[in-house]
Design an enzyme around this catalytic site. Structure first.
Site, PDB file in Angstrom:
ATOM      1  N   TYR A  80      -6.086  31.351   2.919  1.00 55.36           N
ATOM      2  CA  TYR A  80      -6.798  30.098   2.283  1.00 55.36           C
ATOM      3  C   TYR A  80      -7.193  28.895   3.008  1.00 55.36           C
ATOM      4  O   TYR A  80      -7.024  28.273   3.588  1.00 55.36           O
ATOM      5  CB  TYR A  80      -4.910  29.008   2.976  1.00 55.36           C
ATOM      6  CG  TYR A  80      -3.909  29.653   1.704  1.00 55.36           C
ATOM      7  CD1 TYR A  80      -3.376  29.070   0.656  1.00 55.36           C
ATOM      8  CD2 TYR A  80      -2.567  30.978   2.443  1.00 55.36           C
ATOM      9  CE1 TYR A  80      -2.476  30.039   0.440  1.00 55.36           C
ATOM     10  CE2 TYR A  80      -1.800  31.386   1.731  1.00 55.36           C
ATOM     11  CZ  TYR A  80      -2.024  31.240   0.881  1.00 55.36           C
ATOM     12  OH  TYR A  80      -0.742  31.884  -0.164  1.00 55.36           O
ATOM     13  N   CYS A 112       0.827  22.262   6.968  1.00 56.62           N
ATOM     14  CA  CYS A 112       1.036  20.909   6.774  1.00 56.62           C
ATOM     15  C   CYS A 112       2.595  20.031   6.328  1.00 56.62           C
ATOM     16  O   CYS A 112       2.528  18.619   5.583  1.00 56.62           O
ATOM     17  CB  CYS A 112       0.276  19.906   6.122  1.00 56.62           C
ATOM     18  SG  CYS A 112      -0.080  21.181   4.541  1.00 56.62           S
ATOM     19  N   CYS A 121      -9.294  -1.061   6.451  1.00 49.30           N
ATOM     20  CA  CYS A 121      -8.160  -0.072   6.666  1.00 49.30           C
ATOM     21  C   CYS A 121      -8.226   0.981   8.375  1.00 49.30           C
ATOM     22  O   CYS A 121      -9.342   1.662   8.760  1.00 49.30           O
ATOM     23  CB  CYS A 121      -7.486   1.595   5.020  1.00 49.30           C
ATOM     24  SG  CYS A 121      -6.830   2.675   5.891  1.00 49.30           S
ATOM     25  N   CYS A 173       0.911   4.385   4.756  1.00 47.66           N
ATOM     26  CA  CYS A 173       1.120   4.724   5.618  1.00 47.66           C
ATOM     27  C   CYS A 173       3.053   4.429   5.972  1.00 47.66           C
ATOM     28  O   CYS A 173       3.150   3.174   6.576  1.00 47.66           O
ATOM     29  CB  CYS A 173       0.608   4.060   7.005  1.00 47.66           C
ATOM     30  SG  CYS A 173      -1.489   3.846   7.138  1.00 47.66           S
ATOM     31  N   CYS A 175       0.952  -1.323  -0.014  1.00 47.25           N
ATOM     32  CA  CYS A 175       0.401   0.072  -0.358  1.00 47.25           C
ATOM     33  C   CYS A 175       0.916   1.138   0.148  1.00 47.25           C
ATOM     34  O   CYS A 175       1.100   1.567  -0.786  1.00 47.25           O
ATOM     35  CB  CYS A 175      -1.045  -0.376   0.801  1.00 47.25           C
ATOM     36  SG  CYS A 175      -1.790   1.404   1.252  1.00 47.25           S
ATOM     37  N   GLN A 200     -10.786  19.271   6.733  1.00 46.00           N
ATOM     38  CA  GLN A 200      -8.991  18.692   7.359  1.00 46.00           C
ATOM     39  C   GLN A 200     -10.318  17.388   7.876  1.00 46.00           C
ATOM     40  O   GLN A 200     -11.387  16.540   7.850  1.00 46.00           O
ATOM     41  CB  GLN A 200      -9.320  18.739   8.640  1.00 46.00           C
ATOM     42  CG  GLN A 200      -9.074  20.590   9.114  1.00 46.00           C
ATOM     43  CD  GLN A 200      -7.520  20.777   8.704  1.00 46.00           C
ATOM     44  OE1 GLN A 200      -7.108  20.043   8.196  1.00 46.00           O
ATOM     45  NE2 GLN A 200      -6.795  21.814   8.350  1.00 46.00           N
TER      46      GLN A 200
END
Ligand code: SAH
Length: 393
Positions: free
Chosen positions: A248, A344, A95, A21, A18, A219
């Site tokens: 933003y 972020c 998941c 993560c 995947c 978010q």
């Protein structure tokens, strides 16, 4: 809510293929240590980095689940996550970081496809119909939004399909068909058809209600968003007299959450759908001191500054690529006493902090927040002020 062992790594059956993560092989405690180290390396030169605020229960935190649909080698419909760097789909049933009910909706849709003669889209031959399914859940309201992304608006067995889906999942309050007939990495197209419900869902953050459309940014970890916004609002140290620029702003969440503490809030955002949501959200919360405008943040601030606009506090929350020269130089010219940067990506944050500190700002507080457990991403909120401005931290 399942409980995650914070001391040992959590195994995942999809880990090898995947790639979603990146820090799955580490225990949660170790993940936090690593993120703290990264923030210190990048942001340490600007000041003391506070200990990262982690999650109490770092599982099932994603309120938005996206599944790509396609065919496997035996031409059987599959759904899941694209393997990194390719368009091969890793079939994912469930998941650990995604909302469980949203995952169940996606499995249900996959299992219903043959009965409703729905073909998944095949990129090689250009045949088929369904490309992606997106499910968003308002954690506070429980409302579910399903977005079917397909290559054409023609959905033959729409009525019985929706009837069965809604019977199985009564929490679904709206279903939208998004049409994307273009090649390329962008999931959502620009055309939409609301199949049932209002075309948006609602959620609650910091006591305020928000309307979320399929294409608006929201978010993805609402629990930590409250922590993040709470920190940003605390750092703003508002007294009720300030004009706040929410740059933003997305669907206006930060500005609306602090509007009760400010004289007025002006939000700027590029995505027109998000601005529409923001205006609706101010109304939904009975706020009369919030205004939102659509446009590039730098361009809009330049135009507003020409009209004499002087914010007391600038809160900026740009995408991962960070801000740009135009916006930052406008901030330096407007010289608000306080700037709060929500980021972020600590790399682009460090790049932009350099410009703001060289332009006369002092970094007063750096707070990392873990919005994305098990992934390498880390969020931070930074308070800056001009010399001599009193801050509450
Ligand atoms: N503050 C919001 C959104 C943050 S995400 C929240 O917390 O939910 C970053 C937002 O910046 C997105 O909504 C994106 O559409 C917007 N954006 C990207 N480039 C922009 C630009 N040049 N000018 C204004 N907004 C922009």
């Amino acid at each position: 809510m399942i409980s995650v062992d914070k001391v040992k790594p959590v195994p995942c059956p999809y880990e090898k293929r995947c790639g979603g993560c990146q820090l799955r092989h580490l225990s949660y405690t170790e993940q936090l240590r690593r993120k703290q180290g990264r923030c210190i390396a990048l942001l340490g030169p600007f000041g003391h980095v506070q200990p990262i605020l982690g999650m109490e229960e770092p599982a099932r935190y994603r309120n938005k689940v996206h599944a790509a649909f396609g065919l496997d080698r035996k031409r059987k419909p599959v759904c899941g996550i694209y393997q990194p760097g390719s368009h091969a789909i890793v079939p994912v049933e469930d998941c650990l970081i995604e909302d469980a009910e949203s995952d169940a909706v996606i499995r249900q849709i996959r299992d219903m496809l043959p009965r409703y003669r729905i073909q998944t889209f095949d990129e090689r031959s250009g045949t088929g119909w369904l490309r992606h399914v997106l499910v968003r859940r308002g954690f506070a309201t429980g409302q579910l939004m399903v977005v079917l992304v397909a290559v054409s608006p023609i959905f033959k067995l729409q009525k019985p399909f929706l009837k069965e889906l809604l019977e199985k999942f009564p929490a679904i309050t709206t279903v939208v068909l998004n049409i994307n007939d273009r090649f390329g990495p962008v999931v959502l197209g620009t055309r939409e058809k609301v199949l049932c419900g209002p075309g948006y869902i609602e959620d609650v953050l910091c006591g305020k209600r928000f309307r979320i459309s399929p294409r608006s940014f929201y978010q993805i970890n609402p629990v930590q968003t409250e922590t993040l916004y709470g920190k940003a609002i605390e750092l703003a140290g508002l007294s009720g007299t300030e004009t706040v620029l929410d740059a933003y702003c997305g669907i206006g969440t930060i500005g609306i959450c602090l509007a009760d503490k400010a004289r007025q809030v002006i939000g700027v955002e590029l995505n027109r759908d998000a601005v529409k949501d923001a205006i609706g959200n101010a109304r939904l919360n009975g706020l009369k001191n919030c205004w939102f405008t659509a446009g590039d943040a730098g361009e809009s601030l330049e135009a507003m500054a020409r009209d004499g606009f002087r914010p007391d506090v600038v809160i900026m929350d740009p995408p991962r690529s960070g801000s740009d020269e135009r916006f930052l130089s406008c901030v330096l010219k407007a010289a608000p006493p306080k700037v709060i940067y929500v980021s972020c990506d600590p790399e682009t944050l460090a790049r932009d902090l350099k410009i703001l500190t060289q332009g006369g700002y002092q970094v007063r507080h750096i707070q990392p927040v873990d919005m994305f457990p098990f992934t390498e991403h880390v969020e931070s909120v930074v308070l800056m002020s001009r010399a001599g401005v009193e801050c509450t931290v």
